[in-house]
Design a protein around this motif. Structure first.
Motif, PDB file in Angstrom:
ATOM      1  N   UNK A  46       0.811  -1.213   0.000  1.00 52.44           N
ATOM      2  CA  UNK A  46       0.000   0.000   0.000  1.00 52.44           C
ATOM      3  C   UNK A  46       0.847   1.267   0.000  1.00 52.44           C
ATOM      4  N   UNK A  47       2.085   1.152  -0.470  1.00 53.53           N
ATOM      5  CA  UNK A  47       2.876   2.355  -0.689  1.00 53.53           C
ATOM      6  C   UNK A  47       2.479   2.911  -2.063  1.00 53.53           C
ATOM      7  N   UNK A  48       1.301   3.512  -2.108  1.00 55.62           N
ATOM      8  CA  UNK A  48       0.703   3.975  -3.356  1.00 55.62           C
ATOM      9  C   UNK A  48       0.203   5.404  -3.168  1.00 55.62           C
ATOM     10  N   UNK A  49      -0.177   6.006  -4.294  1.00 56.47           N
ATOM     11  CA  UNK A  49      -0.648   7.393  -4.243  1.00 56.47           C
ATOM     12  C   UNK A  49      -1.568   7.691  -5.420  1.00 56.47           C
ATOM     13  N   UNK A  50      -2.343   8.761  -5.243  1.00 54.30           N
ATOM     14  CA  UNK A  50      -3.184   9.297  -6.313  1.00 54.30           C
ATOM     15  C   UNK A  50      -2.552  10.596  -6.803  1.00 54.30           C
ATOM     16  N   UNK A  51      -2.559  10.787  -8.107  1.00 47.07           N
ATOM     17  CA  UNK A  51      -1.889  11.931  -8.721  1.00 47.07           C
ATOM     18  C   UNK A  51      -2.883  13.031  -9.050  1.00 47.07           C
ATOM     19  N   UNK A  52      -2.422  14.263  -8.965  1.00 46.21           N
ATOM     20  CA  UNK A  52      -3.275  15.405  -9.304  1.00 46.21           C
ATOM     21  C   UNK A  52      -3.712  15.359 -10.765  1.00 46.21           C
ATOM     22  N   UNK A  53      -4.819  16.027 -11.051  1.00 48.04           N
ATOM     23  CA  UNK A  53      -5.412  15.997 -12.384  1.00 48.04           C
ATOM     24  C   UNK A  53      -4.498  16.608 -13.437  1.00 48.04           C
ATOM     25  N   UNK A  58      -3.509   8.898 -18.274  1.00 47.77           N
ATOM     26  CA  UNK A  58      -2.881   7.825 -17.496  1.00 47.77           C
ATOM     27  C   UNK A  58      -1.371   7.796 -17.711  1.00 47.77           C
ATOM     28  N   UNK A  59      -0.783   8.946 -18.028  1.00 50.22           N
ATOM     29  CA  UNK A  59       0.639   9.015 -18.372  1.00 50.22           C
ATOM     30  C   UNK A  59       1.563   8.422 -17.314  1.00 50.22           C
ATOM     31  N   UNK A  60       1.238   8.655 -16.033  1.00 56.90           N
ATOM     32  CA  UNK A  60       2.118   8.178 -14.968  1.00 56.90           C
ATOM     33  C   UNK A  60       1.531   7.014 -14.181  1.00 56.90           C
ATOM     34  N   UNK A  82      -9.656  16.059  -6.225  1.00 56.79           N
ATOM     35  CA  UNK A  82      -9.612  17.121  -5.237  1.00 56.79           C
ATOM     36  C   UNK A  82      -8.295  17.864  -5.209  1.00 56.79           C
ATOM     37  N   UNK A  83      -7.262  17.312  -5.854  1.00 63.46           N
ATOM     38  CA  UNK A  83      -5.954  17.975  -5.891  1.00 63.46           C
ATOM     39  C   UNK A  83      -5.860  18.991  -7.024  1.00 63.46           C
ATOM     40  N   UNK A  84      -6.913  19.140  -7.798  1.00 64.77           N
ATOM     41  CA  UNK A  84      -6.879  19.977  -8.992  1.00 64.77           C
ATOM     42  C   UNK A  84      -6.591  21.438  -8.676  1.00 64.77           C
ATOM     43  N   UNK A  85      -7.100  21.942  -7.534  1.00 63.42           N
ATOM     44  CA  UNK A  85      -6.961  23.365  -7.227  1.00 63.42           C
ATOM     45  C   UNK A  85      -5.509  23.798  -7.160  1.00 63.42           C
ATOM     46  N   UNK A  86      -4.672  22.969  -6.594  1.00 63.81           N
ATOM     47  CA  UNK A  86      -3.268  23.310  -6.465  1.00 63.81           C
ATOM     48  C   UNK A  86      -2.481  22.818  -7.679  1.00 63.81           C
ATOM     49  N   UNK A  87      -2.814  21.628  -8.148  1.00 59.56           N
ATOM     50  CA  UNK A  87      -2.212  21.129  -9.377  1.00 59.56           C
ATOM     51  C   UNK A  87      -0.942  20.330  -9.208  1.00 59.56           C
ATOM     52  N   UNK A  88      -0.238  20.458  -8.067  1.00 60.84           N
ATOM     53  CA  UNK A  88       1.003  19.716  -7.864  1.00 60.84           C
ATOM     54  C   UNK A  88       0.914  18.794  -6.648  1.00 60.84           C
TER      55      UNK A  88
END
Length: 286
Positions: A110-117, A123-125, A149-155
């Protein structure tokens, strides 16, 4: 037109209105020869007066795109320079290992993550590894999901609870981080996972267990030509119209660093994974 006999009679009359009529008569009579062209049929006029459009334009030179082609695969390098360090923030969620990238749940890892939009793209990464540095330490996670939900900041990144704990206290909720794409050592070769329902007419293939971000997947058709397979946002390369045929297939996978792996004799295996022959070298290999 005024009759000629009437014009002659008016010419002998001294009345002012008659003079004006005579002028009209002269004008009409002198203009008559020139007006004869007005009554030419339209077809004759067009023939008598060629226009620029009457000459056929030369046909354009055919290009490679004139024939139907397969959509190009979006490149990860277009959105995420591999060596670049990104500054953002990290949150956490109850991850399972599954998500928008369509990987199976991985409770053992479970060393996983969700990436910003902004950087998810097409699905590049998905399946790539990123190194995240936070207040308490560093952790390497695999990208398995999208974080709307990470879209606002973008990074930003949304880490699994386990990964967040490695870099910060859970009580913090959100912390400043830096992250970059990395190329860790992996056990075993890449894998080709076929989507459920794959057939000779519709074939979906997902590349798994790859140490570097995947750029493209191609198959060699019956004519011996390498065909680029379009990548979908749900992280499958899908070939249809025409399909890939019944198999077995010769496949070629490229990463964003220019390395490639080719495998022949890959059988059509709906819902199953076929092991490849090799793993990508590290990002710095030439």
């Amino acid at each position: 037109m005024v009759p000629e006999t009437l014009c002659k009679w008016l010419a002998a009359t001294a009345m002012p209105w008659a003079v004006m009529t005579v002028l009209f008569c002269r004008t009409a009579t002198s203009a008559a020869p020139a007006r004869s062209s007005v009554w030419l049929p339209l077809a004759v006029r067009a023939e008598a007066t060629p226009t620029a459009t009457s000459t056929p334009l030369p046909s354009p030179t055919p290009t490679a795109t004139a024939s139907p082609t397969h959509a190009p695969t979006p490149t990860a390098t277009a959105t995420v320079p591999p060596a670049e360090i990104h500054h953002g923030s990290a949150t956490y969620y109850d991850a399972t290992g599954g998500g928008a990238c369509s990987f199976d749940p991985s409770p053992e890892d479970l060393m996983v993550a969700a990436l910003n939009d902004r950087y998810y793209g097409a699905a590049d990464l998905c399946g790539a590894y990123v190194e995240v540095t936070g207040p308490k330490g560093v952790v390497v996670v695999r990208i398995v999901d999208l974080c709307p939900g990470c879209l606002k900041v973008g990074l930003d990144l949304d880490l699994s609870r386990q990964a967040f704990e490695a870099i910060a206290d859970l009580a913090k909720g959100r912390v400043a981080v830096t992250w970059r794409v990395v190329s860790p050592e992996l056990d075993g070769p890449i894998g080709y996972h076929f989507a459920d329902g794959s057939s000779q007419w519709w074939t979906g293939i997902q590349v798994r267990n790859h140490r570097n971000p995947v750029l493209s997947l191609e198959y060699r058709d019956a004519k011996g030509t390498w065909v680029n397979v379009p990548r979908k946002a749900w992280n499958y390369f899908v070939q249809t119209s025409p399909g890939m045929g019944p198999g077995p297939y010769e496949l070629r996978v490229k990463d964003i660093y220019g390395h490639q792996i080719s495998d022949a004799g890959v059988p059509l295996t709906p819902g199953g994974t076929v092991q490849g022959s090799a793993q990508f070298p590290g990002a710095d290999a030439h």
